[in-house]
Design an enzyme around this catalytic site. Structure first.
Site, PDB file in Angstrom:
ATOM      1  N   GLY A 109      11.767  11.999 -74.331  1.00 48.62           N
ATOM      2  CA  GLY A 109      12.293  12.028 -75.848  1.00 48.62           C
ATOM      3  C   GLY A 109      13.421  10.810 -76.640  1.00 48.62           C
ATOM      4  N   LYS A 110      13.635  10.149 -75.393  1.00 50.22           N
ATOM      5  CA  LYS A 110      14.628   9.754 -75.900  1.00 50.22           C
ATOM      6  C   LYS A 110      14.596   7.968 -76.754  1.00 50.22           C
ATOM      7  CE  LYS A 110      13.840   6.519 -71.128  1.00 50.22           C
ATOM      8  NZ  LYS A 110      13.141   7.901 -70.834  1.00 50.22           N
ATOM      9  N   THR A 111      13.096   7.815 -76.912  1.00 50.00           N
ATOM     10  CA  THR A 111      12.759   6.409 -77.078  1.00 50.00           C
ATOM     11  C   THR A 111      12.720   7.700 -78.745  1.00 50.00           C
ATOM     12  OG1 THR A 111      11.334   5.215 -75.651  1.00 50.00           O
ATOM     13  CG2 THR A 111      10.799   4.820 -77.785  1.00 50.00           C
ATOM     14  N   SER A 112      11.928   8.160 -79.262  1.00 48.61           N
ATOM     15  CA  SER A 112      12.111   8.604 -81.121  1.00 48.61           C
ATOM     16  C   SER A 112      13.692   8.857 -81.054  1.00 48.61           C
ATOM     17  CB  SER A 112      11.168  10.397 -80.830  1.00 48.61           C
ATOM     18  OG  SER A 112       9.972  10.104 -80.850  1.00 48.61           O
ATOM     19  N   ASP A 136      11.654  -0.287 -71.178  1.00 48.62           N
ATOM     20  CA  ASP A 136      10.477   1.315 -70.471  1.00 48.62           C
ATOM     21  C   ASP A 136       9.132   0.284 -70.709  1.00 48.62           C
ATOM     22  OD1 ASP A 136       8.811   3.217 -69.969  1.00 48.62           O
ATOM     23  OD2 ASP A 136       9.713   4.271 -71.967  1.00 48.62           O
ATOM     24  N   GLY A 166       9.169  11.396 -71.253  1.00 49.88           N
ATOM     25  CA  GLY A 166       9.363  11.860 -71.802  1.00 49.88           C
ATOM     26  C   GLY A 166      10.055  12.840 -72.368  1.00 49.88           C
ATOM     27  N   THR A 173       3.637   9.595 -72.607  1.00 52.56           N
ATOM     28  CA  THR A 173       4.535   9.009 -71.671  1.00 52.56           C
ATOM     29  C   THR A 173       4.695   9.199 -69.974  1.00 52.56           C
ATOM     30  OG1 THR A 173       7.551   8.207 -72.660  1.00 52.56           O
ATOM     31  CG2 THR A 173       7.237   8.503 -70.865  1.00 52.56           C
TER      32      THR A 173
END
Length: 591
Positions: free
Chosen positions: A18-21, A43, A16, A506
């Site tokens: 924001g590591k994917t973004s 993930d 949550g 997430t």
């Protein structure tokens, strides 16, 4: 963003943040610069497909709109299942079905899942994949220190029957691995090479998130992985200066940025603002590193937001239901780190005690947050007792017990393996559950509210009869004593588990996975509690907050339709004294 010269980039951080973004935006930026880039995610709640607006699966595919950007989503659950199959297949015909089922449960924990994922993505670091040669490989999620230390232990690779006949680590028997020790050693060395690998630690501008980032940074340094950068994501700046609530949130955020943990201050720090739009698609991903582009997108939409709002019953209504026609019972708050389990447990305990009911509030919170919340109240209700189980002390006692029992006659290397296995988070769950058992017995006479609880996987291991499990870190030395508390948790009349989540995709998916885990152990959560909800507030004026509140609505609707019929909420509180503010808002609403 500071330019990196390394080939391998790892993004790590709590769900949550924001590591994917940020991983995707970095991949787009580097592909725009002319590099051939591969983005790899391990993930289990991956939303790469949504963020990139392109097909992403367990094969390497090019991303729509960028010919030199590729992505693959390694599903860790599928990897773990394949891993378990490889581990147990050689045993078929030699072990009973019950014994094989026990072994499979041994290999159902988070550690095994991560080992299986590491086995998959290590081939990208060791250049053993087929197809395109990549200039840069970006990993969305990084392996934990426990996994990396475990892979370096020679005993973890010894013969299952020769060196360690009574059990193995969560790495499983050697036959379960597709690749060998030499490849893993090479991968770990590359992770330590600052000219090859960079670690991007992602956090939010809040105390819990920054403490987690601090711990992660320290653990990486202890492993010799020193090339670290810090990304602080979602920093709020108010747009409507007449919105006093928005101004409070901004001041709290600024205060956190001014008190970053000391070990993070030397890192290159990049701050990313909270944006009024979802970061979906190549164009909006590009905007993360382009403030002028952000401004142009925002101006087209920011003042057009109408607040839709969300209706959720509050924590006071949840508490009323929990004690309806009851004078005792067990209440557990569960969820991922940072979602608000402690504030939820504290509020429920105080509200129960204010009704004149006998209540024990107990926690394993290592940061002692519960004491901080309770101290904010000053005077406590006379029927409320607060205890704290020290997880470090309980774990140390448990480790010593296991080492004394299982270390007898073992080589020093085998003892090291046992000790490293015992550094797993699962060990702490088992150790703390011993201490929890005493509190659980009191729930037949009073309300016992527990902040945090063992996962379904741990409970299944504790309940398994028979010999010691191959996964030594999860060994239970007092099976008979633990069976009754486990059965108490399965009793849905006595025990009520509250899953705590944030109103974001997430954390919702992670809580959903935890719910599935519990159901495997025969435990169905009583309700979900959504913390820090903006959508339940009225009177929001700031367009950024209104947009954020509207985004929550879809998440909460999904929780109601797909996860639980009982969903309650705690509003976003822009105050340092969280617990008194939450309890006072309840009193004001009830007038």
């Amino acid at each position: 963003m500071t330019e990196t010269k390394t080939k391998y980039l790892f993004f790590t951080g709590k769900g949550g943040v924001g590591k994917t973004s940020l991983a995707c935006a970095t991949a787009v930026k580097m592909a725009d610069a002319g590099n051939v880039v591969l983005l790899v995610s391990t993930d289990p709640a991956s939303n790469l497909k949504d963020v990139l607006e392109s097909s992403v699966n367990e094969s390497i595919n090019s991303i729509k709109g960028l010919d030199n950007l590729f992505a693959i989503n390694i599903n860790p659950e599928n990897s773990a299942e394949a891993y378990r199959n490889r581990a147990t297949q050689p045993l078929e015909g030699f072990r009973t079905k019950e014994e094989i089922d026990k072994i499979r449960e041994d290999l159902s924990g988070a550690c095994t899942t991560e080992i299986a994922s590491f086995d998959e993505f290590s081939r990208f670091v060791s250049n053993e994949y087929d197809g395109t040669k990549f200039d840069i490989i970006i990993f969305d999620t990084a392996p934990t220190g426990h996994t990396l230390r475990l892979l370096e232990l020679p005993a973890a690779w010894s013969s299952f029957t020769e060196e360690n006949p009574d059990g193995a680590s969560c790495i499983g028997p050697t036959s379960a691995l597709k690749s060998g020790k030499k490849r893993y050693q090479s991968v770990v060395q590359k992770l330590r090479d600052s000219s090859l690998t960079s670690f991007y630690i992602v956090a939010r501008a809040d105390e819990v998130s920054l403490k987690e980032a601090s711990r992660t940074s320290q653990e990486l340094r202890e492993l010799g992985m020193n090339n670290q950068l810090l990304h602080i994501n979602g920093v709020f700046k108010s747009v409507n200066k007449d919105d006093q609530f928005a101004n409070k949130i901004e001041r709290m955020s600024d205060a956190q940025l001014n008190s970053i943990p000391e070990n993070l201050k030397p890192l290159t720090i990049t701050i990313f603002p909270l944006l009024p739009y979802n970061i979906l698609g190549i164009s909006k991903l590009r905007s993360l590193f382009d403030s002028e582009f952000q401004k142009s997108i925002s101006e087209n939409m920011i003042f057009k937001t109408e607040l839709t709002g969300q209706t959720l019953e509050g924590i006071e209504r949840l508490t009323d239901e929990l004690c309806e026609n009851e004078q005792h019972g067990l209440i557990m708050t569960m969820g991922k780190g940072g979602v608000g389990k402690t504030i939820a447990a504290s509020a429920i305990a105080v509200l129960l005690a204010k009704k004149g009911l006998e209540v024990l509030l107990t926690t394993t919170d290592p940061a002692a947050h519960i004491q901080g919340f309770i101290q904010q109240l000053g005077e406590l209700p006379p029927t409320l007792t607060v205890e704290r189980i020290d997880p470090k002390a309980e774990t140390q006692k448990y480790i010593e017990k296991v080492l004394n029992h299982k270390g007898q006659g073992q080589s020093e290397e085998a003892k090291k393996l046992i000790l490293e296995d015992l550094k797993s988070p699962c060990t702490e769950e088992v150790a703390v559950f011993h201490a929890f058992s005493k509190a659980i017995s009191k729930s037949k006479r009073k309300f016992v509210v527990m902040d945090t609880a063992p996962t379904g996987h741990t409970l299944l291991l504790l309940d398994t009869a028979g010999s010691y499990h191959r996964d030594i870190m999860r060994n239970n030395l007092n099976k008979g004593r633990l069976r009754t508390p486990y059965m108490a948790l399965q009793d849905n009349k006595l025990s009520k588990i509250i899953l705590v989540s944030l109103p974001e995709t997430t954390p919702m998916r992670e809580a959903g996975a935890l719910q599935d885990d519990l159901k495997r152990a025969g435990i169905t959560p009583y309700a979900w509690l959504i913390n820090q909800s903006l959508s339940v507030l009225s009177g929001l004026m700031d367009p950024l907050l209104k947009n954020r509140a509207n985004a929550e609505t879809k998440v909460i609707d999904t929780i109601k339709s797909s996860y639980s019929k009982r969903v309650f909420g705690i509003p976003f509180i822009a105050e340092k004294r969280l617990l008194p503010t939450l309890l006072n808002s309840h009193l004001e609403e009830s007038k």
